[in-house]
Design an enzyme around this catalytic site. Structure first.
Site, PDB file in Angstrom:
ATOM      1  N   VAL A  43       0.826  -1.212   0.000  1.00 56.40           N
ATOM      2  CA  VAL A  43       0.000   0.000   0.000  1.00 56.40           C
ATOM      3  C   VAL A  43       0.861   1.264   0.000  1.00 56.40           C
ATOM      4  O   VAL A  43       0.440   2.320  -0.467  1.00 56.40           O
ATOM      5  CB  VAL A  43      -0.960  -0.025   1.213  1.00 56.40           C
ATOM      6  N   LYS A  44       2.092   1.155   0.502  1.00 60.47           N
ATOM      7  CA  LYS A  44       2.951   2.335   0.638  1.00 60.47           C
ATOM      8  C   LYS A  44       3.468   2.858  -0.695  1.00 60.47           C
ATOM      9  O   LYS A  44       4.016   3.967  -0.760  1.00 60.47           O
ATOM     10  CB  LYS A  44       4.129   2.024   1.556  1.00 60.47           C
ATOM     11  N   ASP A  45       3.298   2.098  -1.774  1.00 63.04           N
ATOM     12  CA  ASP A  45       3.680   2.616  -3.094  1.00 63.04           C
ATOM     13  C   ASP A  45       2.932   3.902  -3.411  1.00 63.04           C
ATOM     14  O   ASP A  45       3.472   4.804  -4.064  1.00 63.04           O
ATOM     15  CB  ASP A  45       3.366   1.586  -4.179  1.00 63.04           C
TER      16      ASP A  45
END
Length: 343
Positions: A43-45
Site C-alpha cells: 500500500v505504501k507505493d
C-alpha cells in the site's frame, strides 16, 4: 494496445477481493483491497509516489537529487522503486528490529540502508528524527516525512478511497484498517465519509500502540507492551491521522493477527503480512457487530515474503508463544515418486 507508463502508471487500481471464508462465516461481504498487488508490493507505493511527485512539482527535488526517509520498510521499498524509475538516490534509515528480509530487499533495490537502535519517538535518535537531520546535511535532498507529510493522506483521499467507492458501487457499510502513518486510514475514511456519513470507520490497533486508548478515551496510553506486527501502531497522533473521522477502535491481540494471517493463506490462498492479519481480524469483529448483510472493506497491505524468517517461521512463532495460533496444514499422506521415476 493497453499499457501504463512505467512504475508510476502501475500504482493503484488494485482489485477488491471477496474473502469467501470470513464472508460466509459472518453473513457479511468482507472485501480486501489488494494493495499487495501494487508494483512495489504494498500500500505504501501510493504514498511514496505521491511524496516524490509533489516534491518535484514544488521544485524541491532536482534531477539526480536524493530522497531520505525513516521507515519500517514498505515506504522505503516504494521510494526505492520510484527513485530507480526517476533517477534519484535513495537513503533509508530503519529501526533495527524489523524483519531481515526488508533490509536485504532495500539494499537489492539499490537503496543505502542505515540501521539504528530502536528507541522511543521522544528520543532525538529515533529513526525518523535521524532521517530528518540526515536529509538536511545532503545536497539536493528531501526528507519524505511520511508520518507528517499530508501528501500521504491526500494520495489515499484522491485514489484509494474513490477506488473502493467505485468497486463497491457505493455499497460499503464499514471501513476497517490499522494505522502506522495514518495516511491510508485517514485518506480513505475521509473520502468514504464525504460520500456517505453513515459509513463506519474503525481503526484496528495492535498491542503496544496508544491509538486504541486515544480513540476510546482521548488519552495517548499504550495498551499492552508490544506486538509482532511491523509498521503499525504508534504512540502519537501524526499530522496524517489528525482530525481523521474515526468512529471506533478495536484492540487486536497478536494471537488473532497470526490466526488470520494463516487463515488467509489456507482458506483464500493469500500469502500476506501481519497488517493484513490484524485488518481482517478487526473486519470480522465489525461484521459480527453490525450483523448479517453488511459490506466491510479492509486493506490487504503487503505480501508475506518479507516476513518468512519471522511470521512464517514456526520456531520463531514458538518463541513468541504464538505457534498454536498458526495451526497446522492439513495432514496428507506423502507423495511417492517411486512408481513414476523411469529407471
Amino acid at each position: 494496445m493497453s499499457s501504463v507508463d512505467g512504475f508510476a502508471g502501475a500504482v493503484g487500481n488494485t482489485p477488491l477481493i471477496r474473502l469467501r471464508a470470513v464472508s460466509a462465516e459472518t453473513g457479511c461481504e468482507i472485501l480486501g483491497k489488494a494493495e499487495f498487488m501494487n508494483p512495489g508490493g504494498s500500500v505504501k507505493d501510493r504514498a511514496a509516489l505521491a511524496i516524490v511527485t509533489a516534491a518535484e512539482k514544488r521544485g524541491e527535488l532536482p534531477p539526480g537529487g536524493t530522497v531520505v526517509e525513516g521507515t519500517a520498510g514498505n515506504t522505503g521499498i516504494g521510494l526505492a522503486h520510484v527513485c530507480n524509475a526517476r533517477g534519484y538516490r535513495c537513503v533509508i534509515v530503519m529501526p533495527d528490529n524489523q524483519a531481515p528480509e526488508k533490509y536485504r530487499l532495500l539494499e537489492m533495490l539499490g537503496a543505502e540502508v542505515h540501521k539504528v537502535p530502536t528507541v522511543p519517538y521522544s528520543n532525538p535518535n529515533q529513526y525518523q528524527k535521524i532521517a530528518q537531520r540526515l536529509a538536511a546535511t545532503l545536497p539536493n535532498a528531501i526528507w519524505a516525512n511520511q508520518f507528517d507529510n499530508t501528501v500521504n493522506r491526500q494520495a489515499h483521499l484522491d485514489t484509494t478511497g474513490p477506488e473502493i467507492w467505485a468497486q463497491t458501487a457505493g455499497r460499503v457499510d464499514a471501513f476497517v484498517a490499522a494505522s502506522g502513518t495514518g495516511g491510508t486510514f485517514a485518506g480513505v475514511s475521509q473520502y468514504l465519509k464525504s460520500r456517505r456519513k453513515g459509513i463506519r470507520c474503525v481503526l484496528a490497533d495492535p498491542p503496544g500502540s496508544s491509538l486504541y486508548e486515544y480513540v476510546r478515551n482521548g488519552t495517548l496510553k499504550a495498551t499492552g507492551s508490544g506486538s509482532i506486527t511491523e509498521g503499525i501502531g504508534i504512540g502519537r497522533v501524526t499530522a496524517n491521522l489528525k482530525d481523521a473521522p474515526i468512529d471506533d477502535a478495536l484492540h487486536v491481540e497478536d494471537h488473532d493477527t497470526v490466526s488470520f494471517v494463516y487463515r488467509l493463506l489456507r482458506e483464500e490462498g493469500l500469502f500476506l503480512g501481519s497488517t493484513s492479519g490484524i485488518n481482517v481480524a478487526a473486519a470480522v469483529r465489525v461484521a459480527l457487530e453490525l450483523g448479517r448483510g453488511h459490506t466491510i472493506v479492509t486493506i490487504l497491505c503487503d505480501g508475506g515474503a518479507k516476513y518468512q524468517s519471522r511470521l512464517f517461521n514456526r520456531e520463531w512463532l514458538e518463541q513468541k508463544g504464538l505457534a498454536a495460533y498458526a495451526g497446522l496444514p492439513p495432514a496428507r499422506p506423502p507423495v511417492s515418486l517411486e512408481k513414476v521415476i523411469v529407471t
